[in-house]
Design a protein around this motif. Structure first.
Motif, PDB file in Angstrom:
ATOM      1  N   SER A  45       1.675  10.171  -8.774  1.00 28.54           N
ATOM      2  CA  SER A  45       1.415   9.923  -7.355  1.00 28.54           C
ATOM      3  C   SER A  45       0.982  11.179  -6.627  1.00 28.54           C
ATOM      4  O   SER A  45       1.361  12.281  -7.000  1.00 28.54           O
ATOM      5  CB  SER A  45       2.694   9.451  -6.643  1.00 28.54           C
ATOM      6  OG  SER A  45       3.201   8.287  -7.178  1.00 28.54           O
ATOM      7  N   ASN A  57       0.810  -1.218   0.000  1.00 27.38           N
ATOM      8  CA  ASN A  57       0.000   0.000   0.000  1.00 27.38           C
ATOM      9  C   ASN A  57       0.844   1.270   0.000  1.00 27.38           C
ATOM     10  O   ASN A  57       0.310   2.366   0.140  1.00 27.38           O
ATOM     11  CB  ASN A  57      -0.946  -0.008   1.197  1.00 27.38           C
ATOM     12  CG  ASN A  57      -1.962  -1.120   1.079  1.00 27.38           C
ATOM     13  OD1 ASN A  57      -2.699  -1.194   0.110  1.00 27.38           O
ATOM     14  ND2 ASN A  57      -1.977  -2.018   2.059  1.00 27.38           N
ATOM     15  N   LYS A  84       2.715   8.360   2.731  1.00 28.07           N
ATOM     16  CA  LYS A  84       1.830   7.510   1.953  1.00 28.07           C
ATOM     17  C   LYS A  84       1.874   7.975   0.501  1.00 28.07           C
ATOM     18  O   LYS A  84       1.770   9.170   0.223  1.00 28.07           O
ATOM     19  CB  LYS A  84       0.410   7.643   2.502  1.00 28.07           C
ATOM     20  CG  LYS A  84      -0.564   6.621   2.012  1.00 28.07           C
ATOM     21  CD  LYS A  84      -1.956   6.876   2.574  1.00 28.07           C
ATOM     22  CE  LYS A  84      -2.020   6.532   4.034  1.00 28.07           C
ATOM     23  NZ  LYS A  84      -3.409   6.551   4.565  1.00 28.07           N
ATOM     24  N   GLU A 133      -0.053   7.533  -3.034  1.00 32.66           N
ATOM     25  CA  GLU A 133      -1.287   7.054  -3.646  1.00 32.66           C
ATOM     26  C   GLU A 133      -1.274   7.375  -5.128  1.00 32.66           C
ATOM     27  O   GLU A 133      -0.722   8.401  -5.539  1.00 32.66           O
ATOM     28  CB  GLU A 133      -2.497   7.728  -2.992  1.00 32.66           C
ATOM     29  CG  GLU A 133      -2.642   7.408  -1.526  1.00 32.66           C
ATOM     30  CD  GLU A 133      -3.795   8.159  -0.872  1.00 32.66           C
ATOM     31  OE1 GLU A 133      -4.396   9.056  -1.508  1.00 32.66           O
ATOM     32  OE2 GLU A 133      -4.094   7.839   0.294  1.00 32.66           O
TER      33      GLU A 133
END
Length: 160
Positions: free
Chosen positions: A113, A79, A104, A106
């Motif tokens: 991203s 993830n 993080k 994503e």
């Protein structure tokens, strides 16, 4: 008696054209790239203890303070989530218990991203953190990702 109050938490975001998996490999999994790309800020990253996963202790001799040790709290390769705590540093001045950072990556609709960071400063008592220190932390964090982007764009086969 010292007590820990709710942490001071702040977030920052940045977009990049680099896909999450590639950026995660470059910035998080390869601890040799940042010293190569931003040697003025990070001279080296040493694995002090562990194998790179949760529980690993990393030493950053010069960034952004004289020295810092980070403990990896979470390393989620599926993830693209990385969380660490600063456990030893000259930044941990009186009244500051620890810093934690979650990074993080994503996927964005354009194939790149969204890099999201959430940082928390755990203090003892009613210690106040100046706004300029918080802004400096945001800028340092996002600056590292921005510094890696040109390297990855000019080296399209790296970290695939």
């Amino acid at each position: 008696m010292a007590y820990i109050v709710a942490p001071i938490t702040y977030s920052a975001e940045m977009t990049t054209s680099i896909p999450p998996a590639r950026l995660f490999k470059a910035v998080i999994l390869d601890h040799h790239l940042l010293p190569k790309v931003v040697p003025q800020a990070i001279k080296s990253v040493e694995i002090f203890e562990g194998d790179g996963g949760a529980g690993t202790i990393k030493k950053f001799p010069e960034y952004p303070f004289k020295s810092a040790k980070h403990r990896v709290e979470t390393l989620d390769k599926d993830n693209f989530v990385y969380c660490f705590s600063v456990i030893e540093s000259d930044a941990l001045k009186e009244g500051i218990e620890k810093f934690t950072n979650e990074i993080k990556f994503e996927a964005s609709p354009d194939g790149g991203s969204m890099c999201k960071t959430t940082s928390s400063i755990y203090t003892k008592g009613d210690v106040k953190i100046p706004e300029e220190e918080i802004q400096g932390g945001k800028q340092r964090s996002l600056g590292l990702f921005k510094a890696v982007e040109p390297y990855l764009l000019t080296n399209p086969d790296a970290y695939n």
